[in-house]
Scaffold this active site. Structure first.
Site, mmCIF file in Angstrom:
data_model
loop_
_atom_site.group_PDB
_atom_site.id
_atom_site.type_symbol
_atom_site.label_atom_id
_atom_site.label_comp_id
_atom_site.label_asym_id
_atom_site.label_seq_id
_atom_site.Cartn_x
_atom_site.Cartn_y
_atom_site.Cartn_z
ATOM 1 N N GLU A 49 0.818 -1.214 0.000
ATOM 2 C CA GLU A 49 0.000 0.000 0.000
ATOM 3 C C GLU A 49 0.849 1.261 0.000
ATOM 4 O O GLU A 49 0.450 2.281 -0.575
ATOM 5 C CB GLU A 49 -0.947 -0.001 1.200
ATOM 6 C CG GLU A 49 -2.044 -1.039 1.127
ATOM 7 C CD GLU A 49 -1.656 -2.382 1.703
ATOM 8 O OE1 GLU A 49 -2.523 -3.265 1.783
ATOM 9 O OE2 GLU A 49 -0.459 -2.549 2.082
ATOM 10 N N PHE A 111 -11.916 -7.357 13.561
ATOM 11 C CA PHE A 111 -10.777 -7.768 12.744
ATOM 12 C C PHE A 111 -10.418 -6.677 11.740
ATOM 13 O O PHE A 111 -11.267 -6.199 11.010
ATOM 14 C CB PHE A 111 -11.111 -9.071 12.019
ATOM 15 C CG PHE A 111 -10.034 -9.541 11.088
ATOM 16 C CD1 PHE A 111 -8.805 -9.955 11.578
ATOM 17 C CD2 PHE A 111 -10.236 -9.564 9.714
ATOM 18 C CE1 PHE A 111 -7.797 -10.385 10.713
ATOM 19 C CE2 PHE A 111 -9.245 -9.989 8.842
ATOM 20 C CZ PHE A 111 -8.018 -10.406 9.353
ATOM 21 N N GLN A 112 -9.163 -6.282 11.744
ATOM 22 C CA GLN A 112 -8.614 -5.251 10.865
ATOM 23 C C GLN A 112 -9.317 -3.900 11.034
ATOM 24 O O GLN A 112 -9.473 -3.141 10.072
ATOM 25 C CB GLN A 112 -8.661 -5.702 9.395
ATOM 26 C CG GLN A 112 -7.679 -6.831 9.094
ATOM 27 C CD GLN A 112 -7.476 -7.095 7.628
ATOM 28 O OE1 GLN A 112 -8.352 -6.831 6.797
ATOM 29 N NE2 GLN A 112 -6.315 -7.636 7.274
ATOM 30 N N LYS A 161 -17.713 -0.944 5.058
ATOM 31 C CA LYS A 161 -18.048 -1.933 4.031
ATOM 32 C C LYS A 161 -19.541 -1.949 3.732
ATOM 33 O O LYS A 161 -19.950 -2.081 2.563
ATOM 34 C CB LYS A 161 -17.577 -3.315 4.487
ATOM 35 C CG LYS A 161 -17.670 -4.387 3.416
ATOM 36 C CD LYS A 161 -17.019 -5.672 3.890
ATOM 37 C CE LYS A 161 -17.042 -6.737 2.800
ATOM 38 N NZ LYS A 161 -16.373 -7.991 3.257
ATOM 39 N N MET A 464 23.995 9.328 3.132
ATOM 40 C CA MET A 464 23.849 10.632 3.762
ATOM 41 C C MET A 464 24.004 10.540 5.274
ATOM 42 O O MET A 464 24.610 11.425 5.899
ATOM 43 C CB MET A 464 22.505 11.257 3.402
ATOM 44 C CG MET A 464 22.350 12.689 3.873
ATOM 45 S SD MET A 464 23.591 13.810 3.177
ATOM 46 C CE MET A 464 22.817 14.221 1.614
#
Length: 551
Positions: A49, A111-112, A161, A464
């Site tokens: 993602e 969940f999630q 959802k 760096m």
């Protein structure tokens, strides 16, 4: 009647978006089902993602249009956060759409489930959670309007959802027309008075010029006034290197000429910039002889770090046009031109067997690129070398994570740029450390057969950070050695991407020919010395290196 998911597709298409970037999951499945059943939008499956967010960012920056990324709830949404923060700090228009658990499960640690609204507020211009299917379309329209208007930025819309599955009657909302902007006459007159009184004016250009689409007005302003100019990292591309009076990039890794001239100016006109610490250093000592005219779209930036003598809020191009007038700056321009010549970059003449000199190689690439080319780069030494030694025709051609400084930005941003400008040559310049951050996106290159050109500058060090350890931490090189890097050419071949490794100066031309003449994706693995540093001034050993001691 259509579903909420189908409405999301219609709103995205209505805003001229042709490609979205994302990764599916449970709470966003209705949107992916709607995506599968429509023909208007192309979807690019990234392999993380964060890669999707950066690809949307690169697409937005290279095209000038709003980027869109999609993710599921929980870890899908949390993986977008770095990309959102990057877009916020660099003022890039982006809309992120995340799935959320069913409305009646919110707050139950389902969940999630993650509080995406609360989590994202600090790294977006605005965030929404849709609570009813009846407000879905209006919310999405607001998101696109907010992302692109004023000072652009990322907006997140979290959609449960059940709302994606619910039915609605689709109707596009009526959007209020913006009233014509009136110019602040009193402030414009005050700015013109300062300009008239000035003997050593300087124009300091930031990323806001590109956001405002004001490059043409900037060039006209400089032709009218005759004053010299500098840019920030994100302002690169607004002006060509041969623009009269242009001194290059300002700041920690900018040109010595730019930094010295700004310290001598008596009027600093700041256009679309924000006095970033990487530009100013010690703020109280920055341009301390100068009065300040600050031009910006964002009220919050004015007087935040440096008190402006005159502030001009609104459209940058219109305001620059309003205050432009001929100035008597001939002796000042001559002084600035002498600084540019005195402290010009030096490129050593290399024998065939010597190690590759990174700045020379990057300048060579810039000189060989076609006109309609894009360079995306990661973060570190190579990022500063790109800014110092490459040149760009437009701000849309230079993609760099400026404000957040995100390693792993370059490859997915290059993917987004290649999708937005399929006929352009797109080159990603990465370091060996940054490249491994989102290396999985090579699969996205393979999947879509993108002709992306990738240059990996490999010093087997976190360059760096190592440089700062050398200069400021008494050479205690803690965890910056990357000698366990993979063979990058073999790695590329695992993704059906051709590649080549070069180690010596005599191999550079052959390597660049292979890279730039390929009609497919290609990876050039460039081995450079571990002790090469980014010099903000001229490198030691150059003909004018004694100037470092003088200042």
């Amino acid at each position: 009647m259509i579903t909420g998911a189908e409405a999301i597709m219609k709103v995205i298409s209505a805003h001229g978006v042709s490609t979205v970037f994302g990764y599916p999951g449970g709470a966003i499945m209705p949107v992916y089902d709607a995506l599968h059943r429509q023909q208007q939008l192309q979807h690019l499956l990234c392999r993380h993602e964060q890669g999707a967010a950066f690809a949307a960012l690169g697409h937005a920056r290279a095209s000038g249009r709003t980027g869109v990324c999609i993710a599921t709830s929980g870890p899908g949404a949390t993986n977008l956060v770095t990309g959102l923060a990057d877009a916020l700090l660099d003022s890039i228009p982006m809309v992120a759409i995340t799935g959320q658990v069913h409305s009646n499960l919110i707050g139950t640690d389902a969940f999630q489930e993650v509080d995406v609204l609360g989590m994202s507020l600090s790294c977006t211009k605005h965030s929404f959670m849709v609570e009813s299917v009846d407000e879905l379309v209006d919310t999405l329209y607001q998101a696109f309007e907010l992302a692109a208007s004023g000072r652009p930025g990322p907006v997140l819309v979290d959609v449960p959802k059940d709302i994606q599955l619910a039915q609605l009657e689709y109707k596009a909302p009526l959007m209020a027309a913006n009233d014509p902007e009136s110019l602040p006459t009193e402030s414009i007159n005050a700015a013109k008075a300062l300009l008239t009184a000035s003997k050593r004016p300087m124009l300091y250009l930031g990323g806001g010029v590109a956001s405002a689409g004001a490059s043409a007005e900037v060039k006209q302003f400089l032709e009218t006034t005759g004053m010299p100019s500098v840019t920030t990292l994100k302002g690169i591309g607004v002006l060509q290197p041969d623009t009269p009076g242009f001194l290059g990039m300002l700041g920690m890794h900018g040109t010595k000429a730019a930094n010295l001239a700004v310290q001598e100016c008596d009027l600093l006109i700041v256009a679309g910039a924000r006095f970033d610490d990487r530009v100013t250093g010690k703020l109280e000592e920055f341009a301390c002889k100068a009065k300040v005219i600050h031009i910006d779209i964002d009220q919050a930036e004015v007087n935040k770090l440096r008190q402006a003598d005159v502030s001009l809020l609104g459209n940058l191009g219109s305001l620059l046009s309003a205050i432009g007038q001929p100035c008597s700056v001939q002796s000042w321009r001559k002084y600035c031109d002498e600084l540019s010549e005195k402290f010009a970059w030096y490129y050593p003449k290399l024998s065939p067997e010597t190690p590759i000199h990174a700045p020379s190689l990057l300048k060579n690439i810039a000189d060989r690129l076609p006109h309609d080319s894009v360079v995306s780069c990661d973060v570190g030494q190579h990022q500063m070398w790109v800014a110092q030694h490459m040149w760009f025709r437009r701000p849309e051609d230079h993609l760099s994570s400026s404000g957040l400084g995100t390693m792993g930005f370059g490859l997915p941003a290059g993917i987004g740029a290649q999708v937005s400008r399929p006929q352009a040559t797109v080159v990603t310049i990465s370091g060996d450390g940054s490249f491994m951050m989102n290396v999985q996106e090579l699969t996205t290159v393979k999947r879509k057969q993108l002709p992306l050109k990738i240059v990996v500058m490999d010093n087997q060090r976190l360059g760096m950070v190592r440089q700062w350890q050398q200069l400021f931490f008494e050479q205690r090189y803690s965890e910056t050695t990357l000698t366990d890097n993979p063979d990058f050419v073999t790695l590329a071949k695992a993704f059906d991407i051709d590649g080549m490794r070069i180690e010596r100066s005599e191999q550079v031309e052959q390597g660049l020919d292979a890279l730039l003449n390929s009609d497919k994706a290609f990876l050039l693995h460039v081995c450079i010395p571990e002790n090469e540093l980014v010099w903000p001034l001229v490198p030691p050993g150059a003909p004018n290196s004694e100037m470092m001691e003088e200042n």
